[in-house]
Design a protein around this motif. Structure first.
Motif, PDB file in Angstrom:
ATOM      1  N   PHE A  19       0.860  -1.184   0.000  1.00  0.00           N
ATOM      2  CA  PHE A  19       0.000   0.000   0.000  1.00  0.00           C
ATOM      3  C   PHE A  19       0.893   1.230   0.000  1.00  0.00           C
ATOM      4  O   PHE A  19       2.071   1.173   0.372  1.00  0.00           O
ATOM      5  CB  PHE A  19      -0.961   0.029   1.201  1.00  0.00           C
ATOM      6  N   LEU A  22      -1.163   5.553   2.660  1.00  0.00           N
ATOM      7  CA  LEU A  22      -2.383   5.084   3.320  1.00  0.00           C
ATOM      8  C   LEU A  22      -2.648   5.866   4.606  1.00  0.00           C
ATOM      9  O   LEU A  22      -1.754   6.067   5.420  1.00  0.00           O
ATOM     10  CB  LEU A  22      -2.242   3.595   3.647  1.00  0.00           C
ATOM     11  N   ASN A 226      -5.719  -0.020  -1.743  1.00  0.00           N
ATOM     12  CA  ASN A 226      -6.736   0.980  -1.410  1.00  0.00           C
ATOM     13  C   ASN A 226      -7.578   0.519  -0.229  1.00  0.00           C
ATOM     14  O   ASN A 226      -7.768  -0.684  -0.019  1.00  0.00           O
ATOM     15  CB  ASN A 226      -7.654   1.236  -2.614  1.00  0.00           C
ATOM     16  N   HIS A 228     -11.275   0.716   1.620  1.00  0.00           N
ATOM     17  CA  HIS A 228     -12.701   1.024   1.478  1.00  0.00           C
ATOM     18  C   HIS A 228     -13.360   0.823   2.840  1.00  0.00           C
ATOM     19  O   HIS A 228     -13.218  -0.234   3.456  1.00  0.00           O
ATOM     20  CB  HIS A 228     -13.356   0.110   0.433  1.00  0.00           C
TER      21      HIS A 228
END
Length: 621
Positions: A19, A22, A226, A228
């Motif tokens: 990632f 973040l 990502n 969510h």
């Protein structure tokens, strides 16, 4: 305001970015689950937030003095020698005092003067309740021999010991990586109540869907780097994720259609393009990236032939087995029939593994007889994991069983093709097994069991280390599986979905057969328990009623007023609970939800107390 958060955190592993940039924050009272397929970086993110490892870029910020408790999948004990050394922290005065008190009680000769001093100190520090909590946690997690060396513990015992220490320390933030592994179902249900009592802040990774539903008020999915976020439990997450993916697929399809037209325009342009076209050219490349959308996720494909099964499958006649004079199974008989789907339930150490070893003839009964049908072909997925040599390659593990495998549709495929179906691409098939992750080793072990085409499948804790997506595929395969299925699992969702009968192992060696799944059994058990409590209470009232009646035949004036006021108070509390419950259904802010839920819990306790007093007074009306 976040009490623990990341700032632009990025992390890479083996030259691959998990990632980048973040942001992940936790507020007080949050109960968050982190979900995603194996390899997305869930455990890595937990370790970064728990300050166990440093991120490649970015940083973690936290409230001053914040105490973080971290449960790793594979706990380490920092040169601690015994359980006693690990449980009681050297820098915790209350814990050291309790340790001295417990050691003195367990000594051969008790110094009464020292015992009195320690007792006074414990009272002065108000540590008796803390001492009781420590004992309760250790007993529940089956930790009793405090002099046992940590090196002598199994993997499951080490995980339970690490969890016990975390719960005893009562941190400000609980960060838990697969906390339900190696726990029996009763202990998981106890842990659920513990984590949802009070305003605890919890972040966890788990494959246990009932645990997710019962614990978490928010789900965060880590997908291709990502994040969510979904406000709600796991069921709500599944609904909203399906909606998001449907919208994404429509957007991607529209982008692809537009890209085709733009591609034609790009091809028609001369090599030397004018300034006017630059913005459109840049837009083309943005559109090209957008049209790729989310990468299609590969899924494990389970499809193997089930060997033919005769009329006689497996028969147990008066089977008994004991270890060290303890009766594990006592005079049990059962004839297996086609279509049996049986879940094994019971505490850790109650005899489930012994039963599996008996029917597969790894051990033999002390009394009774076990008869196996000629066509019965076992497939035994063991909790212990895959056995391999240091120089074994992934492909070797499969070829040691067979070079070619027959699938459910009759096709014959190679070992390499089967590995590809199980998400082991050709480049990975020549890797050493020792380099695989825990989840990959479990997947390879499952494949080895299934490729032998068993018609009697035994799965001992299959959900450990498998991500939820792989579990969903396994469940779909097992629902369509035509052979006999025996399932041992602490995952209540799995047991409920795949079994229609339970073998319940009791401490006495009695093996009880229950027709229904675990949810049915638990509901029936709770109803029986309530009925017994009500019956016991009625007996107590009957015993005490004559005495009360002779001493006092009617209420005093003061008690009469109390009785009347209680009726009004009870009605008022009930109405307040109804209003607050209705409010819960229309708000979405998780902090408000938590606060209202705590209010309802307190009101319910108050209502129970007043109702009990009202019933007591009504006896004399």
């Amino acid at each position: 305001m976040s009490i623990l958060a990341t700032e632009q955190v990025s992390h890479s592993f083996h030259d691959k970015w998990l990632f980048s940039g973040l942001h992940f924050g936790l507020q007080k009272g949050d109960r968050v689950a982190l979900v995603g397929v194996n390899g997305t970086g869930k455990s890595t993110l937990l370790k970064i937030l728990a300050e166990q490892i440093l991120p490649t870029a970015g940083k973690v910020v936290k409230e001053r003095g914040l105490k973080i408790g971290f449960l790793s999948q594979e706990p380490t004990f920092k040169q601690m020698e015994t359980i006693n050394d690990f449980i009681y922290s050297a820098d915790n005065e209350q814990q050291q005092l309790i340790k001295s008190y417990e050691n003195l009680l367990n000594s051969d000769k008790i110094d009464q003067k020292l015992l009195a001093e320690l007792t006074d100190q414990l009272s002065a520090m108000e540590a008796w309740e803390y001492e009781h909590n420590i004992k309760s946690i250790l007993n529940r997690l089956q930790i009793s021999d405090f002099d046992q060396t940590i090196d002598s513990l199994s993997g499951g015992q080490k995980k339970r010991l690490s969890l016990a220490k975390l719960l005893i320390d009562e941190p400000d933030v609980y960060i838990l990586d697969e906390p339900t592994n190696h726990l029996d179902i009763e202990t998981i249900e106890w842990l659920e109540k513990l984590l949802t009592t009070g305003n605890k802040t919890v972040l966890l990774v788990t494959h246990d869907r009932y645990f997710l539903d019962n614990i978490c008020t928010e789900i965060r999915e880590l997908d291709s780097g990502n994040l969510h976020t979904y406000k709600g439990n796991y069921t709500y997450f599944l609904e909203k994720k399906a909606e998001r993916e449907a919208i994404d697929s429509v957007v991607v399809e529209k982008s692809r259609n537009l890209l085709k037209r733009e591609l034609e325009w790009m091809r028609r342009q001369p090599q030397a393009r004018g300034t006017k076209s630059k913005s459109r050219i840049e837009a083309f490349y943005d559109l090209e990236e957008k049209s790729k959308g989310a990468q299609k996720r590969d899924n494990v494909q389970l499809s193997v032939k089930v060997s033919r099964q005769g009329s006689k499958i497996l028969e147990l006649d008066g089977v008994s087995k004991s270890f060290s004079r303890k009766k594990i199974i006592d005079n049990f008989s059962y004839i297996f029939k086609k279509g049996d789907r049986i879940g094994l339930a019971g505490k850790n150490g109650s005899g489930k593994s012994t039963f599996l070893n008996l029917i597969t003839q790894n051990i033999f009964p002390d009394q009774g007889k076990i008869s196996i049908g000629e066509t019965t072909k076992f497939g035994y997925y063991k909790q212990e994991g895959l056995l391999f040599k240091d120089d074994d390659r992934v492909l070797d593990i499969v070829k040691n069983v067979a070079d070619y495998i027959e699938m459910a549709n009759g096709d014959i495929i190679t070992a390499s093709q089967l590995l590809t179906l199980f998400l082991f691409p050709p480049e990975k098939q020549y890797n050493l097994v020792s380099r695989l992750s825990g989840g990959e080793k479990k997947r390879l072990q499952l494949m080895r069991v299934l490729m032998a085409n068993p018609n009697f499948l035994i799965l001992d804790e299959p959900s450990n280390d498998l991500d939820i997506d792989t579990l969903n595929v396994l469940e779909e395969f097992l629902q369509n599986y035509t052979g006999i299925l025996i399932l041992v699992s602490h995952d209540r969702y799995l047991i409920d979905k795949l079994s229609d009968q339970l073998f319940i192992f009791e401490d006495t060696g009695n093996l009880k057969i229950y027709n229904g799944n675990y949810a049915d059994y638990k509901l029936e058990e709770e109803q029986t328990s309530r009925t017994e409590k009500e019956r016991e209470r009625s007996k107590q009232i009957e015993k005490s009623y004559p005495t009360v009646q002779t001493e006092k035949k009617k209420l005093s004036y003061k008690e009469q007023l109390e009785y009347e006021s209680l009726e009004n108070e009870i009605t008022e509390i009930e109405n307040t609970i109804i209003k607050k419950t209705e409010t819960l259904n229309i708000i979405s802010d998780h902090q408000e939800i938590t606060a209202i839920a705590l209010d309802i819990e307190k009101l319910q306790i108050k209502l129970d107390t007043k109702s009990e007093r009202w019933l007591e007074l009504s006896e004399f009306m």
